[in-house]
Design a protein around this motif. Structure first.
Motif, PDB file in Angstrom:
ATOM      1  N   TRP A  81       1.424  -0.587  -0.135  1.00 42.31           N
ATOM      2  CA  TRP A  81       0.592   0.612  -0.100  1.00 42.31           C
ATOM      3  C   TRP A  81      -0.832   0.303  -0.575  1.00 42.31           C
ATOM      4  N   MET A  82      -0.972  -0.556  -1.580  1.00 42.84           N
ATOM      5  CA  MET A  82      -2.303  -0.959  -2.038  1.00 42.84           C
ATOM      6  C   MET A  82      -3.056  -1.673  -0.919  1.00 42.84           C
ATOM      7  N   MET A  83      -2.327  -2.445  -0.122  1.00 39.80           N
ATOM      8  CA  MET A  83      -2.942  -3.121   1.017  1.00 39.80           C
ATOM      9  C   MET A  83      -3.461  -2.101   2.023  1.00 39.80           C
ATOM     10  N   VAL A  84      -2.628  -1.113   2.359  1.00 45.49           N
ATOM     11  CA  VAL A  84      -3.037  -0.083   3.315  1.00 45.49           C
ATOM     12  C   VAL A  84      -4.247   0.686   2.785  1.00 45.49           C
ATOM     13  N   LYS A  85      -4.234   1.033   1.506  1.00 44.18           N
ATOM     14  CA  LYS A  85      -5.344   1.783   0.918  1.00 44.18           C
ATOM     15  C   LYS A  85      -6.673   1.053   1.043  1.00 44.18           C
ATOM     16  N   SER A  86      -6.612  -0.290   1.021  1.00 40.13           N
ATOM     17  CA  SER A  86      -7.860  -1.062   1.105  1.00 40.13           C
ATOM     18  C   SER A  86      -8.557  -0.866   2.447  1.00 40.13           C
ATOM     19  N   GLY A  87      -7.816  -0.374   3.464  1.00 38.26           N
ATOM     20  CA  GLY A  87      -8.431  -0.149   4.766  1.00 38.26           C
ATOM     21  C   GLY A  87      -8.705   1.306   5.080  1.00 38.26           C
ATOM     22  N   LEU A  88      -8.561   2.178   4.072  1.00 44.54           N
ATOM     23  CA  LEU A  88      -8.744   3.608   4.310  1.00 44.54           C
ATOM     24  C   LEU A  88      -9.998   4.176   3.660  1.00 44.54           C
ATOM     25  N   ILE A  89     -10.740   3.341   2.950  1.00 43.35           N
ATOM     26  CA  ILE A  89     -11.871   3.856   2.173  1.00 43.35           C
ATOM     27  C   ILE A  89     -13.192   3.656   2.904  1.00 43.35           C
ATOM     28  N   ASP A  90     -13.631   2.423   3.001  1.00 41.81           N
ATOM     29  CA  ASP A  90     -14.942   2.187   3.604  1.00 41.81           C
ATOM     30  C   ASP A  90     -14.955   1.019   4.585  1.00 41.81           C
TER      31      ASP A  90
END
Length: 351
Positions: free
Chosen positions: A142-151
């Motif tokens: 999930w931390m990996m996915v979050k890294s592509g959802l911000i900027d």
């Protein structure tokens, strides 16, 4: 008397083998998810309530609306239709559901075996450690996915590689326990330190380490899409070492952030690993070793040969989906053979 204890080791081995198979398939599914750029199609993490997929057009519109807020849609896929979205959504959904399946298949039998006192004390702690690692794997995913959802319209290649290697660690750990339980060690001190076999033990260990490093390098290649550049072999373009290899400053970040350097180091690691395996195969060819060791090194050499062929064809095809998937799957099979060989070389080697 506990009716289950008589064949408890067989039941536990079958369970561990099933878990290894599911994790192997999960690694392949994860690779396909990456290759199809499906990983960012689900923008939230619901470990318990996220089991059901969209059931109607309203659900699909809600999921698609969430995806349209992501950098990937806005910067990469602004013209994507909801039908196109569904194809990448189902891939990521399968990825997540498979992770939950592994958790269920691991946890429920573990509880059963513990309550029936069917697990040997020597592996009890190891199995609990793997349970914790499995939870951390879900969190890291999930931390990996979050890294592509911000900027940014892509996941962090560092987190992707860490996610891959934690899966590899769990697989290796489980398979090693399976081997220890299925074929326990019976090696005398004299045999373990025998001068004739010590070089074989050391080289098999070095090969295992190189395979793991090469797998990590492959994670960086996937994360940076480095397989899509310089699709020639053995030269990269018209040179053995391209000019762009050391263009980043400081110099050492080229090995993790420069796609050209990352592809080059993956090539070098792959060829080096295959060469070490060939050396060990030739060393064992004329030695009187037990049949299990011979079978293990033959399987490893075969897997390594296939891996080199798949690696080159994947490169030449600019990472075609089927070839890249086979390349990743065979990498795990090569690792499996290396773990098996490592186990067998810690048993009596002489027939």
């Amino acid at each position: 008397m506990n009716i289950y204890k008589k064949n408890s080791d067989q039941y536990v081995c079958a369970w561990l083998a099933l878990c290894c198979l599911l994790i192997f398939l999960m690694i392949v599914i994860g690779g396909i998810t990456r290759l199809t750029d499906s990983g960012l199609s689900m923008v939230d993490w619901r470990p318990l309530t996220g089991m059901l997929p969209p059931m109607n057009s309203g659900d699909w519109n809600e999921f698609f609306s969430q995806y349209r807020e992501t950098p990937e849609f806005q910067l990469v896929n602004p013209t994507m239709s909801i039908q196109e979205f569904k194809s990448i959504f189902w891939m990521e959904y399968l990825h997540r559901i498979w992770g939950r399946l592994i958790g269920i298949v691991y946890l429920l039998p573990l509880i059963f075996f513990i309550t029936k006192d069917m697990i040997q004390k020597k592996i009890y702690t190891h199995l609990l450690i793997i349970l914790v690692l499995g939870f951390l794997q879900g969190l890291l995913g999930w931390m990996m996915v979050k890294s592509g959802l911000i900027d940014r319209p892509d996941v962090s290649h560092y987190r992707l590689t860490a996610h891959l290697m934690l899966a590899i660690l769990i697989y290796t750990y489980l398979f090693w326990i399976l081997l220890k339980l299925y074929r326990p060690d019976h090696v005398s001190r004299a045999d373990y330190y025998n001068r004739d076999v010590m070089p074989i033990k050391k080289l098999s260990t070095i090969i295992l380490i190189f395979i793991l490093i090469t797998l990590a390098s492959g994670g960086l290649v996937a994360g940076l899409d480095a397989g899509a550049i310089y699709n020639t072999f053995p030269l990269m373009g018209n040179k053995l070492i391209p000019n762009e290899v050391m263009i980043l400053d400081p110099w050492f970040i080229n090995f993790a952030e420069n796609p050209v350097t990352v592809q080059l180091q993956h090539r070098v690691l792959g060829v080096t690993t295959a060469t070490l395996i060939a050396v060990l195969w030739f060393k064992l060819r004329n030695k009187t070793t037990n049949k299990k060791v011979c079978l293990a090194i033959n399987c490893l050499a075969t897997a390594a040969g296939i891996q080199i062929i798949l690696g080159i064809t994947t490169l030449l095809s600019a990472s075609a989906l089927i070839l890249a998937s086979l390349h990743q799957a065979n990498a795990v099979l090569t690792l499996t053979a290396a773990i098996w060989l490592q186990h067998e070389t810690h048993r009596p080697l002489v027939s």
